[in-house]
Design an enzyme around this catalytic site. Structure first.
Site, PDB file in Angstrom:
ATOM      1  N   CYS A 141       5.179   8.167   2.234  1.00  0.00           N
ATOM      2  CA  CYS A 141       5.407   9.477   1.633  1.00  0.00           C
ATOM      3  C   CYS A 141       5.770  10.491   2.714  1.00  0.00           C
ATOM      4  O   CYS A 141       5.750  10.185   3.915  1.00  0.00           O
ATOM      5  CB  CYS A 141       4.161   9.923   0.875  1.00  0.00           C
ATOM      6  SG  CYS A 141       2.747  10.211   1.941  1.00  0.00           S
ATOM      7  N   ASP A 200       2.695   2.364   2.515  1.00  0.00           N
ATOM      8  CA  ASP A 200       2.868   2.962   3.843  1.00  0.00           C
ATOM      9  C   ASP A 200       3.059   1.867   4.889  1.00  0.00           C
ATOM     10  O   ASP A 200       2.220   0.972   4.975  1.00  0.00           O
ATOM     11  CB  ASP A 200       1.584   3.675   4.325  1.00  0.00           C
ATOM     12  CG  ASP A 200       1.176   4.845   3.479  1.00  0.00           C
ATOM     13  OD1 ASP A 200       1.906   5.835   3.489  1.00  0.00           O
ATOM     14  OD2 ASP A 200       0.122   4.750   2.824  1.00  0.00           O
ATOM     15  N   CYS A 251       0.834  -1.209   0.000  1.00  0.00           N
ATOM     16  CA  CYS A 251       0.000   0.000   0.000  1.00  0.00           C
ATOM     17  C   CYS A 251       0.869   1.260   0.000  1.00  0.00           C
ATOM     18  O   CYS A 251       0.354   2.378  -0.080  1.00  0.00           O
ATOM     19  CB  CYS A 251      -0.918   0.022   1.205  1.00  0.00           C
ATOM     20  SG  CYS A 251      -1.998  -1.406   1.301  1.00  0.00           S
ATOM     21  N   CYS A 311      -2.732   9.146   5.880  1.00  0.00           N
ATOM     22  CA  CYS A 311      -1.462   9.134   6.616  1.00  0.00           C
ATOM     23  C   CYS A 311      -1.705   9.425   8.094  1.00  0.00           C
ATOM     24  O   CYS A 311      -1.109   8.797   8.974  1.00  0.00           O
ATOM     25  CB  CYS A 311      -0.497  10.192   6.069  1.00  0.00           C
ATOM     26  SG  CYS A 311      -0.052   9.946   4.343  1.00  0.00           S
TER      27      CYS A 311
END
Lengths: 144, 410
Positions: A68, A44, A42, A111
């Site tokens: 990211c 992350d 994914c 996030c």
């Protein structure tokens, strides 16, 4: 995509990077809770480790993050915010506060959700190791 | 060195100043409509178009009458694919089994989306999967051929990983089976020698802005003999371009495109050699400094100027944040609106994490060795910074295979 200054700052100077030992070592430590959330496919993965004192206060926190810039910033910020808090206070940190603090755009909200999840997962791990896990603490619905 | 450094030439290129020079008179002096047959302004514009047609045809070994001007490769692909399918359909609109089309899952969206539309309109489409090296072979095409195959569309070189397909052999298979063969050659033409006769191509798309020409101009090569290929027009109007593409021609743009084609034809060989040396330096430099650095796609059958590299345990968007002085692309989900990682890298069957960790660096006419050295150093520093942060790198160093872990998925 333009990043906020705070995201860039956390990216360039991440706070509290690291861990309290190799993965098999921290597994045995009762004073350390580990939360690993996300998945490489994914894009992350967040790893949060908390070191909790006898008084239930988070003495130290360390993170590692594959993701990211916004994911790195979210987890870095989370370590800053939970240090010095009791585990119950730390559980009250909501992802929306992270979104506000870092000025995350809608596409990066996940996030902040991961960061919140990593806090909860680390605390659950700590509680489980210490026999303090209530029924109510488990089985959180992941509404995302 | 000027910053930021441009290493995204597969995306678009700087217009060559010589091209701009050739275009300038066509804005203020030779401004006629090339379709105006009755006055000097029109004739002068038409002369410019004719010259460009020869320059474009010469670059690909075609005749000038085989060039149809378009707005770019997306339009060329649409015209070729929809135009050929509709012209050679086995059954009229509204019916099923109108004909079979072969393409590949790692084509550009400008090929895949027209194919999907044709599927909705009654055509059957086979989407071939390339090998993990990204190559579509003639054998794959041969195996997919059916009696009702009317069209095959396979790109010459891939835009994300730069792999090169064996177009000549694929074209020969199509010829054997009587299927029209289209190739999206956007990343190929102007960079590598092209001869539509030798290479058995019936229809070919390319774009001006990828070869140091102006934006908004492209061409479709349409074979006129052995065999003659016919197309259903997609834009109707004044009957320009022999009825295949109506619309007043973009004279200045086409003149610039022609000039860009001529420069490419003259300089391709030396430019290709120079860029290949730079690309190899870039790849070898990065691989020499770090572990778990993989160049994606076939190791040799690749364009000279383009490389796609995965840096293990590091996410692509965060890597790009760390190299803000270098303009490039990533296959990471986070750089796109869709949150899906590159379907091209996924299409190689090598796992999503590879796509999330990739950078595409594409060199061009003005790339220098100094810039490549800077890029190596800069990427190295950013990867090291991010690996210190990466929980996956820790697991790797502890000897744990991250592909074997059951992750909490979201």
């Amino acid at each position: 995509m333009a990043y906020s200054e705070k995201v860039i700052d956390h990216y360039q100077n991440p706070r509290n990077v690291g861990s309290f030992g190799a993965s098999n070592e921290v597994k045995e430590r009762k004073d350390v809770g580990v939360g690993i959330v996300g998945a490489p496919e994914c894009g992350d993965v967040m790893q949060l480790q908390i070191k909790v004192g006898d008084d239930g206060v988070i003495e130290d926190a360390k993170f590692k993050c594959f993701g990211c810039g916004s994911a790195i910033a979210s987890s870095s910020l989370a370590t800053e915010w939970i240090k010095g808090k009791s585990v119950d206070e730390a559980l009250k940190i909501k992802n929306t506060r992270i979104v506000e603090e870092l000025s995350l755009p809608p596409v990066k909200i996940h996030c902040s959700v991961l960061a919140e999840d990593s806090i909860r997962t680390a605390i659950e791990d700590y509680k489980r190791k210490n026999g303090k896990l209530d029924e109510a603490d488990t089985g959180h619905a992941h509404a995302h | 060195m000027n910053f930021p450094i441009y290493m995204d030439n597969a995306s678009t290129t700087r217009t060559d100043p010589r091209v701009v020079e050739a275009m300038l008179p066509y804005f203020t002096e030779i401004y006629g409509n090339s379709a105006s047959r009755n006055h000097a302004f029109g004739w002068a514009a038409e002369a410019g178009i004719d010259r460009a047609r020869e320059q474009a045809a010469s670059l690909i070994g075609a005749g000038p009458k085989e060039i149809v001007w378009t707005s770019g490769s997306t339009e060329s692909n649409n015209l070729a694919i929809k135009g050929a399918a509709q012209m050679y359909a086995k059954a009229p609109m509204g019916e099923k089994s109108r004909g079979h089309i072969i393409t590949c899952i790692i084509e550009h969206k400008a090929v895949l989306d027209p194919c999907k539309r044709l599927e909705r309109e009654g055509f059957d489409v086979t989407y071939l999967e390339p090998g993990s090296d990204g190559i579509v072979t003639a054998d794959l095409i041969r195996a997919a051929m059916r009696d009702d195959t009317i069209l095959v569309t396979i790109m010459w070189a891939n835009n994300e990983i730069g792999t090169i397909n064996d177009i000549r052999s694929i074209g020969a298979v199509c010829r054997e089976h009587g299927a029209v063969f289209h190739t999206d050659a956007t990343q190929w033409v102007g960079k590598m020698p092209t001869d539509v006769e030798r290479d058995n191509v019936d229809l070919m798309s390319w774009s001006s802005h990828k070869i140091y020409g102006p934006g908004g101009v492209g061409a479709l090569y349409v074979r006129r003999r052995r065999p003659r290929v016919r197309l259903q027009a997609q834009i109707d109007g004044g009957g320009h371009e022999r009825g295949m593409r109506s619309g007043t021609l973009n004279v200045s743009g086409i003149v610039g495109f022609g000039a860009a084609c001529e420069i490419c034809e003259n300089e391709m060989e030396s430019e290709g050699e120079r860029l290949l040396a730079l690309r190899l330096k870039l790849e070898n430099g990065l691989k020499g400094l770090m572990d778990v650095v993989e160049v994606n796609g076939h190791s040799e059958r690749r364009l000279p100027h383009l490389t796609n590299i995965s840096f293990g345990f590091v996410e692509g968007e965060s890597l790009m944040m760390g190299i803000k002085d270098i303009a490039c692309s990533s296959g990471s989900a986070c750089t796109s609106a869709s949150l899906e990682p590159s379907y091209v890298l996924k299409g190689l069957g090598l796992g999503d994490e590879l796509a999330h960790s990739s950078l595409r660096l594409s060199l061009g006419r003005w790339s220098t060795e100094e810039e490549v050295d800077f890029a190596i150093n800069s990427i190295h520093q950013a990867v090291e910074h991010l690996r210190v942060l990466s929980p996956l790198f820790d697991l790797h160093n502890e000897g744990i295979d991250i592909t074997k872990i059951v992750w909490q998925s979201h």
